[in-house]
Motif scaffolding. Structure first.
Motif, PDB file in Angstrom:
ATOM      1  N   GLU A  29       0.843  -1.204   0.000  1.00 34.28           N
ATOM      2  CA  GLU A  29       0.000   0.000   0.000  1.00 34.28           C
ATOM      3  C   GLU A  29       0.875   1.250   0.000  1.00 34.28           C
ATOM      4  O   GLU A  29       0.609   2.210  -0.716  1.00 34.28           O
ATOM      5  N   TRP A  30       1.936   1.229   0.804  1.00 34.80           N
ATOM      6  CA  TRP A  30       2.864   2.355   0.876  1.00 34.80           C
ATOM      7  C   TRP A  30       3.530   2.591  -0.480  1.00 34.80           C
ATOM      8  O   TRP A  30       3.687   3.737  -0.927  1.00 34.80           O
ATOM      9  N   LEU A  31       3.906   1.516  -1.152  1.00 35.25           N
ATOM     10  CA  LEU A  31       4.524   1.646  -2.473  1.00 35.25           C
ATOM     11  C   LEU A  31       3.547   2.248  -3.482  1.00 35.25           C
ATOM     12  O   LEU A  31       3.929   3.077  -4.310  1.00 35.25           O
ATOM     13  N   CYS A  32       2.287   1.847  -3.396  1.00 34.37           N
ATOM     14  CA  CYS A  32       1.282   2.365  -4.335  1.00 34.37           C
ATOM     15  C   CYS A  32       0.987   3.840  -4.085  1.00 34.37           C
ATOM     16  O   CYS A  32       0.645   4.571  -5.005  1.00 34.37           O
ATOM     17  N   GLN A  33       1.109   4.279  -2.846  1.00 35.20           N
ATOM     18  CA  GLN A  33       0.861   5.685  -2.533  1.00 35.20           C
ATOM     19  C   GLN A  33       1.910   6.586  -3.173  1.00 35.20           C
ATOM     20  O   GLN A  33       1.661   7.750  -3.426  1.00 35.20           O
ATOM     21  N   GLY A  34       3.073   6.042  -3.439  1.00 41.07           N
ATOM     22  CA  GLY A  34       4.142   6.820  -4.051  1.00 41.07           C
ATOM     23  C   GLY A  34       3.977   6.992  -5.548  1.00 41.07           C
ATOM     24  O   GLY A  34       4.780   7.653  -6.187  1.00 41.07           O
ATOM     25  N   LYS A  35       2.906   6.427  -6.094  1.00 39.44           N
ATOM     26  CA  LYS A  35       2.669   6.512  -7.535  1.00 39.44           C
ATOM     27  C   LYS A  35       2.409   7.960  -7.940  1.00 39.44           C
ATOM     28  O   LYS A  35       1.657   8.673  -7.297  1.00 39.44           O
ATOM     29  N   LYS A  36       3.063   8.395  -8.981  1.00 34.07           N
ATOM     30  CA  LYS A  36       2.869   9.746  -9.495  1.00 34.07           C
ATOM     31  C   LYS A  36       1.594   9.779 -10.325  1.00 34.07           C
ATOM     32  O   LYS A  36       1.309   8.872 -11.091  1.00 34.07           O
ATOM     33  N   LYS A  37       0.818  10.833 -10.150  1.00 34.02           N
ATOM     34  CA  LYS A  37      -0.433  10.967 -10.888  1.00 34.02           C
ATOM     35  C   LYS A  37      -0.140  11.509 -12.289  1.00 34.02           C
ATOM     36  O   LYS A  37       0.742  12.339 -12.475  1.00 34.02           O
ATOM     37  N   SER A  38      -0.947  11.044 -13.233  1.00 31.69           N
ATOM     38  CA  SER A  38      -0.791  11.523 -14.597  1.00 31.69           C
ATOM     39  C   SER A  38      -1.420  12.904 -14.717  1.00 31.69           C
ATOM     40  O   SER A  38      -2.172  13.357 -13.849  1.00 31.69           O
ATOM     41  N   LEU A  39      -1.111  13.573 -15.792  1.00 33.87           N
ATOM     42  CA  LEU A  39      -1.666  14.899 -16.040  1.00 33.87           C
ATOM     43  C   LEU A  39      -3.185  14.837 -16.110  1.00 33.87           C
ATOM     44  O   LEU A  39      -3.882  15.718 -15.594  1.00 33.87           O
ATOM     45  N   LEU A  40      -3.707  13.787 -16.707  1.00 33.93           N
ATOM     46  CA  LEU A  40      -5.151  13.613 -16.812  1.00 33.93           C
ATOM     47  C   LEU A  40      -5.783  13.434 -15.430  1.00 33.93           C
ATOM     48  O   LEU A  40      -6.833  14.010 -15.140  1.00 33.93           O
ATOM     49  N   ASP A  41      -5.126  12.638 -14.546  1.00 34.53           N
ATOM     50  CA  ASP A  41      -5.626  12.454 -13.186  1.00 34.53           C
ATOM     51  C   ASP A  41      -5.645  13.780 -12.437  1.00 34.53           C
ATOM     52  O   ASP A  41      -6.613  14.095 -11.725  1.00 34.53           O
ATOM     53  N   LEU A  42      -4.582  14.555 -12.565  1.00 35.52           N
ATOM     54  CA  LEU A  42      -4.517  15.850 -11.885  1.00 35.52           C
ATOM     55  C   LEU A  42      -5.588  16.803 -12.392  1.00 35.52           C
ATOM     56  O   LEU A  42      -6.220  17.520 -11.609  1.00 35.52           O
ATOM     57  N   GLN A  43      -5.818  16.799 -13.694  1.00 39.39           N
ATOM     58  CA  GLN A  43      -6.843  17.663 -14.275  1.00 39.39           C
ATOM     59  C   GLN A  43      -8.224  17.262 -13.773  1.00 39.39           C
ATOM     60  O   GLN A  43      -9.035  18.112 -13.417  1.00 39.39           O
ATOM     61  N   HIS A  44      -8.482  15.958 -13.695  1.00 41.26           N
ATOM     62  CA  HIS A  44      -9.765  15.463 -13.207  1.00 41.26           C
ATOM     63  C   HIS A  44      -9.974  15.860 -11.739  1.00 41.26           C
ATOM     64  O   HIS A  44     -11.059  16.300 -11.357  1.00 41.26           O
ATOM     65  N   GLU A  45      -8.943  15.721 -10.926  1.00 42.04           N
ATOM     66  CA  GLU A  45      -9.042  16.114  -9.523  1.00 42.04           C
ATOM     67  C   GLU A  45      -9.303  17.606  -9.387  1.00 42.04           C
ATOM     68  O   GLU A  45     -10.093  18.031  -8.541  1.00 42.04           O
ATOM     69  N   ALA A  46      -8.653  18.420 -10.208  1.00 40.91           N
ATOM     70  CA  ALA A  46      -8.845  19.864 -10.161  1.00 40.91           C
ATOM     71  C   ALA A  46     -10.283  20.227 -10.537  1.00 40.91           C
ATOM     72  O   ALA A  46     -10.916  21.078  -9.891  1.00 40.91           O
ATOM     73  N   GLU A  47     -10.817  19.576 -11.553  1.00 41.77           N
ATOM     74  CA  GLU A  47     -12.203  19.834 -11.957  1.00 41.77           C
ATOM     75  C   GLU A  47     -13.177  19.460 -10.849  1.00 41.77           C
ATOM     76  O   GLU A  47     -14.133  20.194 -10.572  1.00 41.77           O
ATOM     77  N   GLU A  48     -12.934  18.321 -10.192  1.00 43.44           N
ATOM     78  CA  GLU A  48     -13.806  17.920  -9.086  1.00 43.44           C
ATOM     79  C   GLU A  48     -13.731  18.917  -7.939  1.00 43.44           C
ATOM     80  O   GLU A  48     -14.748  19.258  -7.329  1.00 43.44           O
ATOM     81  N   PHE A  49     -12.546  19.388  -7.649  1.00 40.95           N
ATOM     82  CA  PHE A  49     -12.360  20.356  -6.583  1.00 40.95           C
ATOM     83  C   PHE A  49     -13.125  21.644  -6.885  1.00 40.95           C
ATOM     84  O   PHE A  49     -13.845  22.181  -6.047  1.00 40.95           O
ATOM     85  N   VAL A  50     -13.000  22.149  -8.106  1.00 40.27           N
ATOM     86  CA  VAL A  50     -13.685  23.379  -8.506  1.00 40.27           C
ATOM     87  C   VAL A  50     -15.197  23.167  -8.465  1.00 40.27           C
ATOM     88  O   VAL A  50     -15.942  24.033  -7.978  1.00 40.27           O
ATOM     89  N   ASN A  51     -15.670  22.031  -8.937  1.00 38.76           N
ATOM     90  CA  ASN A  51     -17.107  21.753  -8.925  1.00 38.76           C
ATOM     91  C   ASN A  51     -17.655  21.699  -7.501  1.00 38.76           C
ATOM     92  O   ASN A  51     -18.750  22.179  -7.232  1.00 38.76           O
ATOM     93  N   ARG A  52     -16.902  21.121  -6.571  1.00 38.99           N
ATOM     94  CA  ARG A  52     -17.354  21.072  -5.175  1.00 38.99           C
ATOM     95  C   ARG A  52     -17.399  22.466  -4.570  1.00 38.99           C
ATOM     96  O   ARG A  52     -18.303  22.792  -3.815  1.00 38.99           O
ATOM     97  N   LYS A  53     -16.435  23.292  -4.890  1.00 41.03           N
ATOM     98  CA  LYS A  53     -16.385  24.660  -4.349  1.00 41.03           C
ATOM     99  C   LYS A  53     -17.555  25.490  -4.882  1.00 41.03           C
ATOM    100  O   LYS A  53     -18.138  26.282  -4.157  1.00 41.03           O
ATOM    101  N   HIS A  54     -17.900  25.320  -6.164  1.00 41.12           N
ATOM    102  CA  HIS A  54     -19.017  26.082  -6.752  1.00 41.12           C
ATOM    103  C   HIS A  54     -20.351  25.655  -6.161  1.00 41.12           C
ATOM    104  O   HIS A  54     -21.253  26.469  -6.048  1.00 41.12           O
ATOM    105  N   LYS A  55     -20.501  24.398  -5.781  1.00 49.84           N
ATOM    106  CA  LYS A  55     -21.764  23.926  -5.213  1.00 49.84           C
ATOM    107  C   LYS A  55     -22.001  24.492  -3.832  1.00 49.84           C
ATOM    108  O   LYS A  55     -23.129  24.687  -3.419  1.00 49.84           O
TER     109      LYS A  55
END
Length: 118
Positions: free
Chosen positions: A90-116
């Motif tokens: 589990e610790w090894l998997c946590q060190g996985k670097k996120k892809s640009l697409l994953d980061l973009q998706h997380e950012a969109e979710e964050f913005v959508n939650r803030k707007h709601k």
């Protein structure tokens, strides 16, 4: 499908062949129908075992440094340090670097939650 004519005298031999093939098929079906255990039995490592298990094969001093800074999950009993394989995985998997697409998706979710909330 070709049609083979089987004589009455050849029936016992043919039935024996069919029975053998049926046993093979039953064995294969039984093997497939058994629940496959994807979960391995959890394994405990000492420092040497962990060093061999980790892909980078770090030095013992590095592992001890990680434990003293609580960078890696470990268990300590008396003076002995142990590592649980599932926690290390589990610790090894946590060190996985996120892809640009994953980061973009997380950012969109964050913005959508803030707007709601507004």
């Amino acid at each position: 499908m070709t049609e083979n004519k089987i004589s009455f005298d050849a029936m016992p031999e043919m039935l024996a062949t069919i029975a053998k093939r049926l046993e093979v098929i039953e064995t294969k079906v039984d093997h497939l129908s058994q629940p496959q255990s994807h979960e391995e039995k959890d394994v405990w490592f000492n420092v040497h075992g962990l060093r061999d298990y980790l892909p980078s094969h770090p030095a013992e001093q590095t592992i001890y440094g990680w434990t003293s800074s609580h960078f890696i999950p470990f268990h300590k009993q008396c003076k002995s340090i142990s590592f649980l394989k599932s926690e290390i995985d589990e610790w090894l998997c946590q060190g996985k670097k996120k892809s640009l697409l994953d980061l973009q998706h997380e950012a969109e979710e964050f913005v959508n939650r803030k707007h709601k909330r507004v």
